[in-house]
Design a protein around this motif. Structure first.
Motif, PDB file in Angstrom:
ATOM      1  N   GLU A 125      -3.605   0.936   5.978  1.00  0.00           N
ATOM      2  CA  GLU A 125      -2.186   0.932   5.621  1.00  0.00           C
ATOM      3  C   GLU A 125      -1.780   2.384   5.400  1.00  0.00           C
ATOM      4  O   GLU A 125      -2.354   3.073   4.542  1.00  0.00           O
ATOM      5  CB  GLU A 125      -1.963   0.122   4.336  1.00  0.00           C
ATOM      6  N   GLU A 147       3.938  -4.746   6.178  1.00  0.00           N
ATOM      7  CA  GLU A 147       2.723  -4.028   6.563  1.00  0.00           C
ATOM      8  C   GLU A 147       3.139  -2.819   7.397  1.00  0.00           C
ATOM      9  O   GLU A 147       4.017  -2.898   8.236  1.00  0.00           O
ATOM     10  CB  GLU A 147       1.781  -4.945   7.353  1.00  0.00           C
ATOM     11  N   GLY A 148       2.492  -1.688   7.114  1.00  0.00           N
ATOM     12  CA  GLY A 148       2.867  -0.452   7.794  1.00  0.00           C
ATOM     13  C   GLY A 148       3.832   0.377   6.949  1.00  0.00           C
ATOM     14  O   GLY A 148       3.962   1.575   7.123  1.00  0.00           O
ATOM     15  N   SER A 200      -0.935  -0.990  11.589  1.00  0.00           N
ATOM     16  CA  SER A 200      -1.688  -1.934  10.765  1.00  0.00           C
ATOM     17  C   SER A 200      -2.980  -2.228  11.514  1.00  0.00           C
ATOM     18  O   SER A 200      -3.038  -2.057  12.735  1.00  0.00           O
ATOM     19  CB  SER A 200      -0.865  -3.211  10.598  1.00  0.00           C
ATOM     20  N   ASP A 245      -4.262  -5.291  11.058  1.00  0.00           N
ATOM     21  CA  ASP A 245      -4.274  -6.724  10.794  1.00  0.00           C
ATOM     22  C   ASP A 245      -4.189  -7.514  12.101  1.00  0.00           C
ATOM     23  O   ASP A 245      -3.239  -7.365  12.865  1.00  0.00           O
ATOM     24  CB  ASP A 245      -3.080  -7.062   9.889  1.00  0.00           C
ATOM     25  N   ALA A 273       4.040  -0.551   3.398  1.00  0.00           N
ATOM     26  CA  ALA A 273       3.796  -1.205   2.111  1.00  0.00           C
ATOM     27  C   ALA A 273       3.968  -0.262   0.920  1.00  0.00           C
ATOM     28  O   ALA A 273       4.536  -0.647  -0.104  1.00  0.00           O
ATOM     29  CB  ALA A 273       2.400  -1.825   2.101  1.00  0.00           C
ATOM     30  N   THR A 318      -2.160  -2.265  -2.898  1.00  0.00           N
ATOM     31  CA  THR A 318      -0.930  -1.463  -2.820  1.00  0.00           C
ATOM     32  C   THR A 318      -0.199  -1.471  -4.159  1.00  0.00           C
ATOM     33  O   THR A 318       0.259  -0.428  -4.646  1.00  0.00           O
ATOM     34  CB  THR A 318       0.005  -2.013  -1.714  1.00  0.00           C
ATOM     35  N   TYR A 368      -4.304  -6.774   0.548  1.00  0.00           N
ATOM     36  CA  TYR A 368      -3.162  -6.000   1.001  1.00  0.00           C
ATOM     37  C   TYR A 368      -2.183  -5.734  -0.109  1.00  0.00           C
ATOM     38  O   TYR A 368      -1.830  -4.618  -0.429  1.00  0.00           O
ATOM     39  CB  TYR A 368      -2.437  -6.832   2.064  1.00  0.00           C
TER      40      TYR A 368
END
Length: 450
Positions: A54, A167-168, A341, A343, A170, A20, A16
């Motif tokens: 993402e 997250e979402g 996400s 995740d 990033a 990024t 992750y």
């Protein structure tokens, strides 16, 4: 960009955080080499595909990964530490620090192994920058090890630069950070990091320079504060249930106080994901080792309020179907720990679905992005291709991840296919008026029943 950025950057670990960070560094104009020990992951990233969902990340990768049409060609990936050591001036360590099995402490083996692999190959001056979330005290230990193992000795320096990406969001958080924190031991390390972050600094991102322990503590304390805020509003939801108050209105009213603020004040089934739960537990464990465990006893309560929310949702569902879950059908909307996400790590939604299943309910789950990961983790649950299919024939519908798609559902259309119009909102984002108008019995955590 005609003028090449002088610094060359490597990113070790391309999960992750790493994927990024690598794409964002290329976007900021640097030549970047990403390393992962998994050849499959490297091949995937080179195709411009991400190992997780993402928003905006695949577009950013394709814009910079060599070999794509119109790509800048600034971003490449490898499995070779030799290549990384030869290429980079600055090496960002972005590997995972999961919770250890059977204890609260954090597993440092990936960070240690990245350093042990990189350091012996550093034959020219380099800055190694830790971004992973680690127990306080780790950076000092790693800095010593780095000097010991690197052929260039003291010219291989360490810095600590925690990440705060959500997250979402990033990509946005990496390119336009709300603050940049660097733990450094020299002027040179600080200057190099100022050069790396020159673009966001020019846009006004604050730059906070600290020592190692403070930099390590910033990330853990930020996550502890957010976890505490979520558990606080969930504790208020428990009081609202007992007193017949409305936690949504309560949160709105206290959120207008700018000392408190609106964010993270949505009561529901609590937090999950790969960061908050493990970070607060690792923080407690580390404080204990330092002889400061009393300072963090409140985090035990934060953790326990959070876990209690899941059990509460299961109870609510049991009540909704008449006291026993055995043989009932439950439709679950949401599997990921948060929207935008894929995740499902420590996801409250999946945890609740799993508990309902264990207690005899037939549970069908739908999630816009998390189906594959959910199925891998909980293969015994049923999965449906749409929200409508998930709730077909259901005795109760549970809304457990606040995807926008679920807020836009038509309660009347859903009402046509369920067995009983009973919805439980575990995230307090559905409109009770709308659902009740369509003859649904609507129940939410911490809200009056009618």
């Amino acid at each position: 960009m005609a003028n090449r950025a002088p610094l060359k950057i490597t990113v070790i670990g391309t999960g992750y955080l790493g994927a990024t960070h690598a794409a964002a560094m290329a976007e900021l104009g640097f030549e970047v080499l990403g390393l992962d020990i998994s050849p499959e992951k490297v091949a995937m990233l080179e195709r411009g595909e991400t190992p997780m969902y993402e928003p905006g990340l695949e577009e950013l990768l394709r814009k910079h990964v060599a070999g794509h049409p119109d790509s800048s060609g600034r971003l490449r990936f490898t499995t070779s530490y030799e290549e990384v050591a030869e290429f980079g001036d600055i090496h960002f360590v972005c590997v995972n620090t999961p919770q250890k099995h059977g204890e609260y402490a954090c597993d440092m083996s990936y960070v240690d192994s990245a350093l042990e692999s990189l350091a012996p190959r550093l034959t020219r001056p380099a800055l190694v920058v830790g971004k992973s979330t680690v127990p306080v005290g780790s950076a000092a230990r790693l800095a010593e090890r780095l000097t010991e193992l690197a052929p260039v000795g003291e010219d291989a320096e360490l810095a600590w630069n925690p990440e705060f990406l959500r997250e979402g969001f990033a990509v946005q958080d990496t390119l336009h950070p709300d603050r940049i924190v660097v733990g450094v031991r020299s002027e040179r390390a600080e200057q190099q990091l100022r050069e790396v972050y020159a673009t966001p600094l020019a846009e006004g991102s604050p730059f906070v320079v600290t020592d190692f322990p403070t930099a390590e503590l910033v990330k853990t304390s930020a996550n502890s504060f957010l976890a505490t805020k979520i558990s606080f509003i969930n504790a208020m939801a428990e009081v609202c249930e007992a007193a017949d108050g409305d936690v949504v209105k309560l949160a709105e009213a206290i959120g207008h106080d700018d000392r408190i603020g609106k964010k993270f004040l949505r009561a529901g089934i609590g937090f999950g994901g790969g960061c908050l739960p493990k970070d607060i537990r690792a923080f407690m464990a580390r404080a204990g080792e330092l002889g400061a465990s009393q300072a963090l006893t409140f985090l035990r309560e934060v953790d326990s309020i959070n876990m209690r929310r899941r059990a509460q949702m299961v109870e609510l569902a049991r009540d909704a179907v008449g006291g026993t879950l055995l043989g009932t059908r439950i439709g679950v909307l949401g599997a990921t720990f948060k929207p935008d996400s894929d995740d499902v790590r420590d996801s409250p939604a999946l945890n609740v679905a799993g508990q309902l299943h264990l207690q005899g309910a037939q549970v069908t789950v739908y999630d816009p992005k998390g189906m594959e990961n959910a199925r891998a983790l909980f293969p015994t649950l049923r999965y449906a291709p749409s929200a409508l299919d998930a709730v077909r024939g259901a005795d109760a519908v549970l809304h457990l991840t606040e995807w926008r798609e679920f807020q836009e559902l038509d309660p009347a259309a859903l009402g046509e296919v369920v067995a009983v119009r009973h919805v439980l909102d575990g995230r307090n984002t559905l409109d009770p008026v709308l659902w009740r108008k369509a003859n649904w019995k609507f129940r939410a955590l911490g809200r009056p029943t009618a």
